[in-house]
Write an enzyme that holds these catalytic residues in place. Structure first.
Site, PDB file in Angstrom:
ATOM      1  CG  ASP A 188     -35.228 -27.092 -27.830  1.00 18.45           C
ATOM      2  OD1 ASP A 188     -36.181 -27.561 -27.699  1.00 18.45           O
ATOM      3  OD2 ASP A 188     -35.098 -25.918 -28.386  1.00 18.45           O
ATOM      4  CG  HIS A 487     -35.874 -35.589 -30.590  1.00 16.00           C
ATOM      5  ND1 HIS A 487     -34.534 -35.981 -31.379  1.00 16.00           N
ATOM      6  CD2 HIS A 487     -35.410 -34.152 -30.339  1.00 16.00           C
ATOM      7  CE1 HIS A 487     -34.094 -34.632 -31.628  1.00 16.00           C
ATOM      8  NE2 HIS A 487     -34.439 -33.776 -31.289  1.00 16.00           N
ATOM      9  CG  ASP A 532     -40.034 -45.513 -28.217  1.00 12.21           C
ATOM     10  OD1 ASP A 532     -39.578 -44.325 -28.019  1.00 12.21           O
ATOM     11  OD2 ASP A 532     -39.970 -46.386 -27.541  1.00 12.21           O
ATOM     12  CD  GLU A 541     -38.476 -31.985 -29.806  1.00 11.43           C
ATOM     13  OE1 GLU A 541     -38.740 -31.775 -30.958  1.00 11.43           O
ATOM     14  OE2 GLU A 541     -37.838 -31.127 -29.127  1.00 11.43           O
TER      15      GLU A 541
HETATM   16  O1  9MR Z   1     -44.410 -27.474 -31.791  1.00 13.93           O
HETATM   17  C1  9MR Z   1     -44.178 -26.923 -32.927  1.00 13.93           C
HETATM   18  C2  9MR Z   1     -44.597 -27.583 -34.146  1.00 13.93           C
HETATM   19  O2  9MR Z   1     -45.801 -26.823 -34.030  1.00 13.93           O
HETATM   20  C3  9MR Z   1     -43.950 -26.774 -35.481  1.00 13.93           C
HETATM   21  O3  9MR Z   1     -44.527 -27.377 -36.410  1.00 13.93           O
HETATM   22  C4  9MR Z   1     -42.435 -27.315 -35.112  1.00 13.93           C
HETATM   23  C5  9MR Z   1     -41.665 -26.709 -36.383  1.00 13.93           C
HETATM   24  O4  9MR Z   1     -41.775 -25.408 -36.253  1.00 13.93           O
HETATM   25  O5  9MR Z   1     -41.960 -26.661 -34.283  1.00 13.93           O
HETATM   26  C6  9MR Z   1     -42.520 -27.262 -32.895  1.00 13.93           C
HETATM   27  O6  9MR Z   1     -41.950 -26.738 -31.951  1.00 13.93           O
HETATM   28  C7  9MR Z   1     -40.482 -27.169 -31.737  1.00 13.93           C
HETATM   29  C8  9MR Z   1     -39.769 -25.661 -31.401  1.00 13.93           C
HETATM   30  O7  9MR Z   1     -39.585 -24.999 -32.655  1.00 13.93           O
HETATM   31  C9  9MR Z   1     -38.140 -26.210 -31.073  1.00 13.93           C
HETATM   32  N1  9MR Z   1     -38.371 -26.784 -29.732  1.00 13.93           N
HETATM   33  C10 9MR Z   1     -38.825 -27.920 -29.918  1.00 13.93           C
HETATM   34  C11 9MR Z   1     -40.364 -27.951 -30.413  1.00 13.93           C
HETATM   35  C12 9MR Z   1     -41.243 -29.116 -30.292  1.00 13.93           C
HETATM   36  O8  9MR Z   1     -40.728 -29.917 -31.356  1.00 13.93           O
END
Ligand code: 9MR
Length: 561
Positions: A188, A487, A532, A541
């Site tokens: 994102d 992603h 994948d 991601e």
């Molecule tokens: O890396 C984060 C993971 O530890 C959490 O469990 C998850 C859900 O809260 O969020 C991951 O971080 C994401 C972030 O909130 C938004 N940008 C993408 C991040 C990676 O997926």
């Protein structure tokens, strides 16, 4: 659709289909001799192991060109790994040190070609730093530096809106501030302080712990060739943004800057929705204080004014957090981007991290207790990183004792592990857990000189580059089999087949599997919970903190040789 997804599983398809019908407790019929190894290769004098599934007792290393057998060995005892449902044997060929290109053979099976080379991790190390350049917000990437990934600028962030949750007398709801630069967090386009802090700090620690190797990296960025090492030039891009996230009035630090919801799979310049500054929190202030205190000492030799600015910002954030000890992030109702929240978790590790970094930089006393137990670093916890940075400057018995309790538990895990790695639990960003464990083990080696720690770190790192039950390299563009459909908005929207290289993929995660629909993940085993596919934000991601730790470990291994 289901058929396609099953076929695209990064397991050998036969094994994948068998596993999909097998309850976790049952033994899985294994194909004859499957070989999983680090697909890039090994350091000549480093530890070298591969994982073999099958009934053979011996293995050969053959020259990739001539096919001549150059080394023979016996496989270890079979061991069952619950995380993948496999019974595996280890091939240890550490005693073979001759540089060259090889394959490992077991019975009729032959591995990917791999190298034994002193510089085997140099390119991937550079690429993992370069990936951050691709994520710079507010600037166009030119062809000279970005090659085929050149793009126009997006997200200038010179007019971001103060959300109601962040409003104060001097910055009322709806007013605008300028908060440019920084890196996009992940797939994102958000910019989040907590995750930014652990990322820049891990990268600055790579520089502090391995100054020669980290200082030599040349990544072909616009700043290359100036007086500052490229690694620090890249990190500065995000530090500059972080400084804008502090309220100059009271020193508090805003948690994040994002749109209200995630945009579609579009290029940065197409994402023109308003961006918002969302609430101040205690972890944002403390993590910010830690990173800025470290930045102050790291950049001192290159830019004194910046160094002083970072220290002043750090102290102000610390003071705010002392007055606001329990401000948890609470996602406002109209915002749905990432939370980086830690409901109910005490902020003692954040406090310890900030206090320790401030003490190292200023020589003054900032009080905070060492958290017990000390945990492997991650975005939620910088305490062990702080201890490594402290021990890098001076000895301190209590910190050293706590650190070795952690390192020894990881070493024990690796020595008893069927897959020869220091971990067998999987959650969101599992790849980064392996890498953070490697960092702890490498630092234990640095402190003690005990090679067992270094071997364990190497072996755990090998998991990330292919020595895993999926036979998948979790770094884009590196290894024989890696993700093609990450992603990641730019990689999806840019019309280029190959994703941006050098990104670390989150990896197997048995939770949050609703992202691709109920039937997408077909294996009951946590280590195989991966696809994948573009939709798989839970497993496929990328994220800056996952890359930050890869930068550290690849530099460290490259430096230790
Ligand atoms: O890396 C984060 C993971 O530890 C959490 O469990 C998850 C859900 O809260 O969020 C991951 O971080 C994401 C972030 O909130 C938004 N940008 C993408 C991040 C990676 O997926």
């Amino acid at each position: 659709m289901k058929k396609n997804l099953v076929l695209s599983l990064m397991v050998s398809s036969i094994l994948g289909i068998i596993l999909s019908c097998t309850p976790a407790s049952q033994a899985v019929p294994q194909p004859e001799n499957t070989i999983h190894l680090n697909q890039l290769g090994y350091l000549p004098h480093g530890y070298k192991s591969a994982v073999i599934i099958g009934s053979s007792e011996t293995f050969n290393i053959v020259d990739a060109q001539t096919q001549a057998v150059v080394h023979k060995g016996s496989l270890g005892e079979p061991q069952y790994w619950e995380a993948s449902g496999e019974t595996v044997r280890l091939a240890d060929f550490s005693s073979f040190t001759q540089p060259g290109s090889y394959r490992l053979q077991v019975g009729a099976a032959s591995s990917h070609e791999f190298d034994i080379d002193r510089n085997v991790f140099s390119e991937v190390s550079k690429a993992s730093v370069k990936a951050f350049y691709f994520h710079r917000a507010g600037v166009a990437l030119d062809e000279k530096h970005a090659g085929i990934y050149a793009r126009t600028a997006g997200h200038p962030d010179t007019e971001v809106v103060i959300h109601a949750s962040a409003a104060s007398a001097s910055r009322p709801e709806g007013s605008m501030i300028s908060s440019p630069k920084g890196w996009y967090d992940a797939g994102d386009y958000g910019k989040y302080i907590v995750n930014s802090a652990i990322t820049v700090s891990t990268m600055m620690s790579a520089f502090e712990h391995y100054p020669e190797k980290a200082g030599m990296l040349v990544t072909n960025i616009p700043e290359s060739g100036d007086e500052t090492p490229d690694l620090l030039d890249e990190t500065r891009w995000n530090l500059d943004w972080m400084l804008t996230m502090q309220d100059p009035e009271d020193g508090g630090v805003y948690h994040k800057l994002t749109t209200k919801s995630f945009p579609g799979m579009i290029m940065p310049e197409m994402d023109t929705e308003s961006r918002w500054i969302v609430m101040k929190t205690t972890p944002a202030a403390l993590d910010f204080a830690a990173s800025m205190a470290q930045a102050s000492r790291v950049y001192k030799a290159y830019d004194m004014e910046f160094s002083e600015k970072c220290l002043a910002a750090s102290i102000k954030a610390w003071e705010w957090a002392e007055k606001n000890r329990d401000v948890y992030y609470k996602q406002p109702e109209d915002i749905s981007t990432g939370a980086y929240d830690q409901p109910g978790k005490p902020f003692n590790d954040e406090k310890f991290w900030a206090a320790t970094e401030l003490s190292i930089t200023t020589g003054e006393k900032y009080e905070a207790e060492i958290p017990t137990p000390l945990l492997v670093p991650e975005w939620r916890d910088g305490a062990a990183l702080a201890i490594m940075n402290l021990l890098n400057y001076r000895s301190y018995d209590a910190a050293e004792t706590a650190f070795f309790v952690l390192a020894d538990s990881l070493l024990k895990e690796q020595q008893n592990s069927a897959y020869d790695i220091s971990n067998d639990y999987f959650r969101w960003g599992s790849t980064s857990d392996f890498l953070n464990q490697s960092m702890v083990l490498l630092y234990a080696y640095k402190l003690s000189g005990d090679k067992n720690y270094k071997d364990a770190a190497q072996s755990t790192f090998d998991y990330v580059l292919g020595k895993n039950p999926l036979g998948h390299s979790f770094v884009t563009g590196f290894g024989k089999k890696t993700s093609r459909h990450i992603h990641h908005r730019p990689s999806e929207a840019d019309g280029i087949v190959e994703p941006q290289p050098g990104w670390v993929i989150g990896g197997p995660n048995p939770e949050n599997q609703e992202d691709c629909g109920a039937e997408a993940y077909t294996s009951p085993y946590p280590a195989l919970a991966f696809i994948d596919e573009l939709c798989s934000y839970a497993t496929n991601e990328i994220a800056i903190n996952w890359n930050g730790i890869f930068v550290y470990v690849s530099i460290a291994l490259d430096a230790e040789g």
